[in-house]
Scaffold this motif. Sequence first.
Motif, PDB file in Angstrom:
ATOM      1  N   PHE A  70       0.882  -1.162   0.000  1.00  0.00           N
ATOM      2  CA  PHE A  70       0.000   0.000   0.000  1.00  0.00           C
ATOM      3  C   PHE A  70       0.921   1.213   0.000  1.00  0.00           C
ATOM      4  O   PHE A  70       1.454   1.615   1.038  1.00  0.00           O
ATOM      5  CB  PHE A  70      -0.908  -0.007   1.231  1.00  0.00           C
ATOM      6  CG  PHE A  70      -2.084   0.929   1.121  1.00  0.00           C
ATOM      7  CD1 PHE A  70      -3.345   0.448   0.819  1.00  0.00           C
ATOM      8  CD2 PHE A  70      -1.918   2.293   1.313  1.00  0.00           C
ATOM      9  CE1 PHE A  70      -4.429   1.314   0.708  1.00  0.00           C
ATOM     10  CE2 PHE A  70      -2.987   3.163   1.210  1.00  0.00           C
ATOM     11  CZ  PHE A  70      -4.258   2.669   0.911  1.00  0.00           C
ATOM     12  N   ASN A  71       1.137   1.767  -1.182  1.00  0.00           N
ATOM     13  CA  ASN A  71       2.126   2.826  -1.337  1.00  0.00           C
ATOM     14  C   ASN A  71       1.521   4.186  -1.056  1.00  0.00           C
ATOM     15  O   ASN A  71       0.668   4.663  -1.809  1.00  0.00           O
ATOM     16  CB  ASN A  71       2.711   2.824  -2.745  1.00  0.00           C
ATOM     17  CG  ASN A  71       3.580   4.055  -2.973  1.00  0.00           C
ATOM     18  OD1 ASN A  71       4.322   4.471  -2.085  1.00  0.00           O
ATOM     19  ND2 ASN A  71       3.460   4.658  -4.140  1.00  0.00           N
ATOM     20  N   PHE A  72       1.980   4.820   0.010  1.00  0.00           N
ATOM     21  CA  PHE A  72       1.501   6.146   0.359  1.00  0.00           C
ATOM     22  C   PHE A  72       2.666   7.118   0.543  1.00  0.00           C
ATOM     23  O   PHE A  72       2.548   8.138   1.216  1.00  0.00           O
ATOM     24  CB  PHE A  72       0.659   6.069   1.639  1.00  0.00           C
ATOM     25  CG  PHE A  72      -0.378   7.137   1.744  1.00  0.00           C
ATOM     26  CD1 PHE A  72      -1.299   7.332   0.737  1.00  0.00           C
ATOM     27  CD2 PHE A  72      -0.433   7.966   2.850  1.00  0.00           C
ATOM     28  CE1 PHE A  72      -2.254   8.332   0.816  1.00  0.00           C
ATOM     29  CE2 PHE A  72      -1.378   8.971   2.953  1.00  0.00           C
ATOM     30  CZ  PHE A  72      -2.290   9.153   1.929  1.00  0.00           C
ATOM     31  N   ALA A  73       3.814   6.802  -0.072  1.00  0.00           N
ATOM     32  CA  ALA A  73       5.024   7.607   0.078  1.00  0.00           C
ATOM     33  C   ALA A  73       5.047   8.742  -0.942  1.00  0.00           C
ATOM     34  O   ALA A  73       4.982   8.505  -2.144  1.00  0.00           O
ATOM     35  CB  ALA A  73       6.260   6.730  -0.089  1.00  0.00           C
ATOM     36  N   GLU A  74       5.148   9.964  -0.450  1.00  0.00           N
ATOM     37  CA  GLU A  74       5.167  11.151  -1.312  1.00  0.00           C
ATOM     38  C   GLU A  74       6.564  11.469  -1.842  1.00  0.00           C
ATOM     39  O   GLU A  74       6.700  12.097  -2.886  1.00  0.00           O
ATOM     40  CB  GLU A  74       4.656  12.364  -0.530  1.00  0.00           C
ATOM     41  CG  GLU A  74       3.224  12.249  -0.037  1.00  0.00           C
ATOM     42  CD  GLU A  74       2.220  12.748  -1.035  1.00  0.00           C
ATOM     43  OE1 GLU A  74       2.632  13.184  -2.124  1.00  0.00           O
ATOM     44  OE2 GLU A  74       1.015  12.704  -0.726  1.00  0.00           O
ATOM     45  N   GLY A  75       7.618  11.069  -1.094  1.00  0.00           N
ATOM     46  CA  GLY A  75       8.957  11.523  -1.449  1.00  0.00           C
ATOM     47  C   GLY A  75       9.182  12.932  -0.940  1.00  0.00           C
ATOM     48  O   GLY A  75       8.244  13.658  -0.612  1.00  0.00           O
ATOM     49  N   ILE A  76      10.439  13.352  -0.917  1.00  0.00           N
ATOM     50  CA  ILE A  76      10.756  14.669  -0.355  1.00  0.00           C
ATOM     51  C   ILE A  76      11.451  15.584  -1.342  1.00  0.00           C
ATOM     52  O   ILE A  76      11.442  16.798  -1.184  1.00  0.00           O
ATOM     53  CB  ILE A  76      11.605  14.526   0.930  1.00  0.00           C
ATOM     54  CG1 ILE A  76      11.709  15.854   1.694  1.00  0.00           C
ATOM     55  CG2 ILE A  76      12.991  13.966   0.597  1.00  0.00           C
ATOM     56  CD1 ILE A  76      10.406  16.336   2.271  1.00  0.00           C
ATOM     57  N   GLN A  77      12.058  15.042  -2.390  1.00  0.00           N
ATOM     58  CA  GLN A  77      12.767  15.928  -3.313  1.00  0.00           C
ATOM     59  C   GLN A  77      12.747  15.359  -4.728  1.00  0.00           C
ATOM     60  O   GLN A  77      12.655  14.158  -4.929  1.00  0.00           O
ATOM     61  CB  GLN A  77      14.213  16.127  -2.860  1.00  0.00           C
ATOM     62  CG  GLN A  77      15.026  14.855  -2.730  1.00  0.00           C
ATOM     63  CD  GLN A  77      16.363  15.068  -2.065  1.00  0.00           C
ATOM     64  OE1 GLN A  77      16.674  16.160  -1.589  1.00  0.00           O
ATOM     65  NE2 GLN A  77      17.186  14.029  -2.025  1.00  0.00           N
ATOM     66  N   GLY A  78      12.835  16.276  -5.705  1.00  0.00           N
ATOM     67  CA  GLY A  78      12.858  15.891  -7.105  1.00  0.00           C
ATOM     68  C   GLY A  78      11.489  15.971  -7.750  1.00  0.00           C
ATOM     69  O   GLY A  78      10.457  15.767  -7.107  1.00  0.00           O
ATOM     70  N   ARG A  79      11.475  16.275  -9.035  1.00  0.00           N
ATOM     71  CA  ARG A  79      10.212  16.393  -9.772  1.00  0.00           C
ATOM     72  C   ARG A  79       9.471  15.067  -9.867  1.00  0.00           C
ATOM     73  O   ARG A  79       8.259  15.046 -10.067  1.00  0.00           O
ATOM     74  CB  ARG A  79      10.486  16.918 -11.183  1.00  0.00           C
ATOM     75  CG  ARG A  79      10.951  18.360 -11.252  1.00  0.00           C
ATOM     76  CD  ARG A  79      11.400  18.733 -12.653  1.00  0.00           C
ATOM     77  NE  ARG A  79      10.329  18.555 -13.627  1.00  0.00           N
ATOM     78  CZ  ARG A  79      10.530  18.485 -14.943  1.00  0.00           C
ATOM     79  NH1 ARG A  79      11.758  18.516 -15.423  1.00  0.00           N
ATOM     80  NH2 ARG A  79       9.518  18.370 -15.767  1.00  0.00           N
ATOM     81  N   ALA A  80      10.193  13.953  -9.740  1.00  0.00           N
ATOM     82  CA  ALA A  80       9.572  12.632  -9.840  1.00  0.00           C
ATOM     83  C   ALA A  80       9.535  11.942  -8.480  1.00  0.00           C
ATOM     84  O   ALA A  80       9.553  10.713  -8.405  1.00  0.00           O
ATOM     85  CB  ALA A  80      10.310  11.779 -10.860  1.00  0.00           C
ATOM     86  N   ARG A  81       9.457  12.705  -7.400  1.00  0.00           N
ATOM     87  CA  ARG A  81       9.564  12.124  -6.062  1.00  0.00           C
ATOM     88  C   ARG A  81       8.440  11.125  -5.767  1.00  0.00           C
ATOM     89  O   ARG A  81       8.645  10.151  -5.041  1.00  0.00           O
ATOM     90  CB  ARG A  81       9.599  13.218  -5.004  1.00  0.00           C
ATOM     91  CG  ARG A  81       8.400  14.168  -5.004  1.00  0.00           C
ATOM     92  CD  ARG A  81       8.629  15.345  -4.062  1.00  0.00           C
ATOM     93  NE  ARG A  81       7.527  16.296  -4.104  1.00  0.00           N
ATOM     94  CZ  ARG A  81       7.441  17.300  -4.973  1.00  0.00           C
ATOM     95  NH1 ARG A  81       8.394  17.478  -5.881  1.00  0.00           N
ATOM     96  NH2 ARG A  81       6.412  18.128  -4.951  1.00  0.00           N
TER      97      ARG A  81
END
Length: 340
Positions: A70-81
């Motif tokens: 269940f992927n709920f990770a937004e990421g923190i940096q980069g245009r493709a985070r």
Amino acid sequence: MWRIGLTYDLRTEYLAAGYTEEQTAELDRPETIDAIAEAIESLGHQVERIGSARRLIERLAEGQRWDLVFNFAEGIQGRARESQVPCILDVFGIPYTFSDPLVMAICLDKWLAKLVLRQAGLPTPDFVLVERPEQAAAIQMEFPLFVKPAAEGTGKGISPASIVEDQASLVARCEELLERFGQPVLVETYLPGREFTVGLVGTGSDAWVLGTLEIRLRPTAEPNVYSYQNKEYCEERVDYLFVRPEEDPVVAEAEQIALAAWRLLGCRDAGRLDLRCDTEGRPQFLEANPLAGLHPTHSDLPMICSARGIPYQQLIDWIIQSAAQRIKPAQAHCQPLPVG
């Protein structure tokens, strides 16, 4: 029963690491992750909390695998985070909820999403991408215009100053955002009309409209714009009204556009699309959110469910069941090919 991994980025962890409130605005609260995990467990599945993309890599290197993430990770940096976790899971052949890396990247880059939908003939306000201040000075579009970072969410970089009335203000605002966010700036025709967020569930031809909220700013809100500050303090500044297509032809049109855009972009499982009306009251696509918030009481998708009398657990089940269509048992636990 499935063994379901849960990926996410906690705002508190990044704040503790020195990131600012604005930098972490898109990330999630512990209570949201707790609610998702509890809902998944209530459906009879086993949940393993993984966390961020870095922690996912560590767990995979240890040999751990899951039936579904269940992927709920937004990421923190980069245009493709928002694509980082889906990319990693694709490498290992592990199925996951929500959209694939390509769709995540296109939707996060509002300019690219609008290009795709304009090419398909869906309505969206006229726009141009600004990568250098001198480009802003050369823009020849009718004012007022609206200026925002091209690849941010949660209203980051949006305030009443985003509405510009002349060339000097346009150049100044573009310069500020280029410096502040280190990414291109989207300039589009300002839409003064009603604003909607449309929730959707499902994938492709099986996708359907969950419902629509109309966003109305209170007198205490920053005027004319669904800004970062208005979103941060939405309980005091914003009314979210559940509106029905059978009672309002504008809502019906907005939902038709949203469903068509969802399918054209290739979004999966559940999410939201934002629209606003032009001077003639016609809905126009603004942006797509294929990784929408899931706080059980404060996020738009659960709020739509509440307005319809749908339990939070049912929304999570719909998401899992939609993603389950992509599970291929023979591939679920494949090891990566050896290097060399």
